[in-house]
Write an enzyme that holds these catalytic residues in place. Structure first.
Site, PDB file in Angstrom:
ATOM      1  N   ARG A  10       0.820  -1.216   0.000  1.00 29.87           N
ATOM      2  CA  ARG A  10       0.000   0.000   0.000  1.00 29.87           C
ATOM      3  C   ARG A  10       0.851   1.263   0.000  1.00 29.87           C
ATOM      4  O   ARG A  10       0.511   2.239  -0.680  1.00 29.87           O
ATOM      5  CB  ARG A  10      -0.976  -0.040   1.176  1.00 29.87           C
ATOM      6  CG  ARG A  10      -1.993  -1.174   0.946  1.00 29.87           C
ATOM      7  CD  ARG A  10      -3.188  -1.102   1.826  1.00 29.87           C
ATOM      8  NE  ARG A  10      -4.158  -2.107   1.406  1.00 29.87           N
ATOM      9  CZ  ARG A  10      -5.262  -2.390   2.062  1.00 29.87           C
ATOM     10  NH1 ARG A  10      -5.567  -1.741   3.170  1.00 29.87           N
ATOM     11  NH2 ARG A  10      -6.096  -3.312   1.619  1.00 29.87           N
ATOM     12  N   ARG A  57      12.494 -22.247   4.073  1.00 29.60           N
ATOM     13  CA  ARG A  57      13.908 -22.174   4.426  1.00 29.60           C
ATOM     14  C   ARG A  57      14.623 -22.791   3.227  1.00 29.60           C
ATOM     15  O   ARG A  57      14.646 -24.009   3.090  1.00 29.60           O
ATOM     16  CB  ARG A  57      14.187 -22.960   5.703  1.00 29.60           C
ATOM     17  CG  ARG A  57      13.412 -22.433   6.921  1.00 29.60           C
ATOM     18  CD  ARG A  57      14.078 -22.842   8.199  1.00 29.60           C
ATOM     19  NE  ARG A  57      13.260 -22.582   9.373  1.00 29.60           N
ATOM     20  CZ  ARG A  57      13.145 -21.400   9.988  1.00 29.60           C
ATOM     21  NH1 ARG A  57      13.774 -20.346   9.507  1.00 29.60           N
ATOM     22  NH2 ARG A  57      12.419 -21.278  11.081  1.00 29.60           N
ATOM     23  N   GLY A  87      14.650 -12.837   8.754  1.00 26.87           N
ATOM     24  CA  GLY A  87      15.735 -12.697   9.722  1.00 26.87           C
ATOM     25  C   GLY A  87      17.086 -12.723   9.026  1.00 26.87           C
ATOM     26  O   GLY A  87      17.180 -12.444   7.825  1.00 26.87           O
ATOM     27  N   ILE A 112      10.318 -14.132  15.238  1.00 24.94           N
ATOM     28  CA  ILE A 112       9.862 -14.126  16.629  1.00 24.94           C
ATOM     29  C   ILE A 112      11.040 -14.102  17.600  1.00 24.94           C
ATOM     30  O   ILE A 112      10.913 -13.665  18.730  1.00 24.94           O
ATOM     31  CB  ILE A 112       8.941 -15.330  16.939  1.00 24.94           C
ATOM     32  CG1 ILE A 112       9.684 -16.657  16.795  1.00 24.94           C
ATOM     33  CG2 ILE A 112       7.685 -15.284  16.095  1.00 24.94           C
ATOM     34  CD1 ILE A 112       8.972 -17.814  17.486  1.00 24.94           C
ATOM     35  N   ASP A 113      12.208 -14.588  17.146  1.00 22.53           N
ATOM     36  CA  ASP A 113      13.366 -14.699  18.042  1.00 22.53           C
ATOM     37  C   ASP A 113      13.937 -13.345  18.467  1.00 22.53           C
ATOM     38  O   ASP A 113      14.671 -13.260  19.456  1.00 22.53           O
ATOM     39  CB  ASP A 113      14.483 -15.510  17.373  1.00 22.53           C
ATOM     40  CG  ASP A 113      14.179 -16.994  17.324  1.00 22.53           C
ATOM     41  OD1 ASP A 113      13.048 -17.373  17.688  1.00 22.53           O
ATOM     42  OD2 ASP A 113      15.057 -17.774  16.923  1.00 22.53           O
ATOM     43  N   GLY A 156      13.362 -19.781  20.565  1.00 27.03           N
ATOM     44  CA  GLY A 156      14.587 -18.976  20.598  1.00 27.03           C
ATOM     45  C   GLY A 156      15.726 -19.926  20.282  1.00 27.03           C
ATOM     46  O   GLY A 156      16.328 -20.503  21.175  1.00 27.03           O
ATOM     47  N   ALA A 172       8.584 -15.530  36.238  1.00 26.87           N
ATOM     48  CA  ALA A 172       9.408 -16.731  36.423  1.00 26.87           C
ATOM     49  C   ALA A 172      10.392 -16.562  37.587  1.00 26.87           C
ATOM     50  O   ALA A 172      10.940 -15.475  37.792  1.00 26.87           O
ATOM     51  CB  ALA A 172      10.190 -17.010  35.139  1.00 26.87           C
ATOM     52  N   ARG A 238       4.308 -19.446  17.110  1.00 23.03           N
ATOM     53  CA  ARG A 238       4.608 -18.912  15.782  1.00 23.03           C
ATOM     54  C   ARG A 238       3.362 -18.487  15.007  1.00 23.03           C
ATOM     55  O   ARG A 238       3.463 -18.112  13.837  1.00 23.03           O
ATOM     56  CB  ARG A 238       5.373 -19.973  14.982  1.00 23.03           C
ATOM     57  CG  ARG A 238       6.829 -20.068  15.344  1.00 23.03           C
ATOM     58  CD  ARG A 238       7.714 -19.501  14.259  1.00 23.03           C
ATOM     59  NE  ARG A 238       7.594 -20.240  13.034  1.00 23.03           N
ATOM     60  CZ  ARG A 238       8.468 -21.133  12.602  1.00 23.03           C
ATOM     61  NH1 ARG A 238       9.533 -21.401  13.304  1.00 23.03           N
ATOM     62  NH2 ARG A 238       8.286 -21.747  11.475  1.00 23.03           N
TER      63      ARG A 238
HETATM   64  O1  F6P Z   1      13.535 -18.561  14.061  1.00 20.71           O
HETATM   65  C1  F6P Z   1      12.272 -18.728  14.586  1.00 20.71           C
HETATM   66  C2  F6P Z   1      12.095 -20.120  15.120  1.00 20.71           C
HETATM   67  O2  F6P Z   1      10.749 -20.253  15.513  1.00 20.71           O
HETATM   68  C3  F6P Z   1      13.019 -20.491  16.269  1.00 20.71           C
HETATM   69  O3  F6P Z   1      12.626 -19.967  17.511  1.00 20.71           O
HETATM   70  C4  F6P Z   1      12.959 -21.990  16.187  1.00 20.71           C
HETATM   71  O4  F6P Z   1      14.121 -22.565  16.744  1.00 20.71           O
HETATM   72  C5  F6P Z   1      12.909 -22.233  14.727  1.00 20.71           C
HETATM   73  O5  F6P Z   1      12.333 -21.096  14.150  1.00 20.71           O
HETATM   74  C6  F6P Z   1      12.135 -23.444  14.314  1.00 20.71           C
HETATM   75  O6  F6P Z   1      12.397 -23.675  12.983  1.00 20.71           O
HETATM   76  P1  F6P Z   1      11.528 -24.601  12.034  1.00 20.71           P
HETATM   77  O7  F6P Z   1      10.257 -23.881  11.759  1.00 20.71           O
HETATM   78  O8  F6P Z   1      12.361 -24.757  10.820  1.00 20.71           O
HETATM   79  O9  F6P Z   1      11.278 -25.871  12.781  1.00 20.71           O
END
Ligand code: F6P
Length: 305
Positions: A10, A57, A87, A112-113, A156, A172, A238
């Site tokens: 947009r 990926r 990322g 998300i990391d 993470g 925690a 996620r």
């Molecule tokens: O990089 C984000 C992430 O969710 C990490 O926290 C996790 O280790 C990884 O991706 C999981 O990867 P995949 O989706 O390839 O299993």
């Protein structure tokens, strides 16, 4: 990521550009999966998690052959600027494309990391933290009722940003992150000391990057006498509707990425540092380690007294 795609489309159209989307990340680029995107094509996705363009990926993008194909597809489609959402792996790919093709590329940090150097926060991080905190609030109910210690594993891959923020917000007692290793004996010592101070239940938040948390939990049960349970939050972290904060970040980053491309910038990632928009070169963003906030780590320890 949907919110970021919508913002790029947009804002670019508002500035007179034509936009296409690439499906399935670099795999889709190599396979020429290029689709037209207009403002209506990105309607009603703002509140939806994930990416309607899909993601991958890509192993092929790490090979010279895959990279050459990606460049060829971009040129064949007449693409004059590329906004890459992702990322550090995504930005490594974008840096290669920029060098091989001469096409200007900019990056929008979304993982998300939150482990990307050059921005205080990435798109999706806040959503994940909120999801994990509300899951742990529920776990706490049963932890309290049964007087149990819970080891909760959050995502993470290599870094502890999610664990640290989730740990603080979920109250925690101990936060385990790869950056600051705590050995088993120290964890058990702290748990016993919580018990002596009247805490019949504790939540331990562990980043997946610390190793085998399930094994750690069961060995702590043996040596502390507490009833211990292990819970991995996994992929619920996620997905889901993005928080207002993640959406704002997507809009701001998407708009800035368009601005950078239209003003002749290249090979840079947009980011926010201390509330200000900044651009960091791909080379710097992928080669430097973002530090964990030690002030926050100490705060977590003070709050666990
Ligand atoms: O990089 C984000 C992430 O969710 C990490 O926290 C996790 O280790 C990884 O991706 C999981 O990867 P995949 O989706 O390839 O299993």
């Amino acid at each position: 990521m949907n919110a970021a795609i919508r913002a790029v489309v947009r804002c670019a159209v508002s500035r007179g550009s034509t936009v296409v989307g690439i499906e399935r990340g670099y795999d889709g680029l190599i396979a020429d999966q290029v689709v037209p995107l207009d403002p209506r094509a990105v309607g009603n996705i703002l509140h939806v998690g994930g990416t309607f363009l899909k993601s991958s990926r890509s192993a092929e993008m790490r090979t010279p052959e895959g990279q050459a194909k990606a460049v060829e597809v971009l040129k064949r489609n007449g693409i004059e600027g590329l906004a890459v959402i992702g990322g550090d792996g995504s930005f490594r790919g974008a840096a290669v494309i920029g060098k091989l093709s001469g096409i200007p590329c900019v990056g929008i940090p979304a993982t998300i990391d939150n482990d990307v150097y050059g921005t205080d926060e990435t798109i999706g991080f806040d959503t994940t933290v909120n999801t994990a905190v509300s899951a742990i609030d529920k776990i706490r109910d049963t932890a309290l009722s049964h007087e149990r210690v819970f080891f909760v594993e959050v995502m993470g891959r290599n870094r502890g940003f999610i664990a640290l923020q989730v740990g603080i917000c979920a109250g925690a007692g101990i936060i385990l992150v790869p950056e600051i290793p705590l050995d088993r004996a120290e964890i058990c010592r702290r748990l016993k000391s919580f018990g002596e101070r009247g805490k019949a239940t504790s939540i331990i938040v562990a980043a997946e990057g610390i190793g085998n948390t399930m094994e750690l939990a069961s060995s702590c049960e043996e040596s502390t006498g507490f009833e211990v349970r292990y819970s991995k939050l996994g992929y619920i972290q996620r997905g889901g509707s993005p928080t207002a904060r993640s959406r704002m970040l997507a809009d701001i980053f998407g708009s800035e990425a368009v601005e950078l491309l239209l003003t002749g910038n290249r090979d840079k990632m947009v980011g926010l540092q201390e509330g200000r928009l900044v651009a960091t070169s791909f080379d710097e963003a992928v080669s430097r380690n973002k530090p964990l906030d030690m002030g926050l780590y100490r705060l977590a320890e003070d709050l666990a007294v």
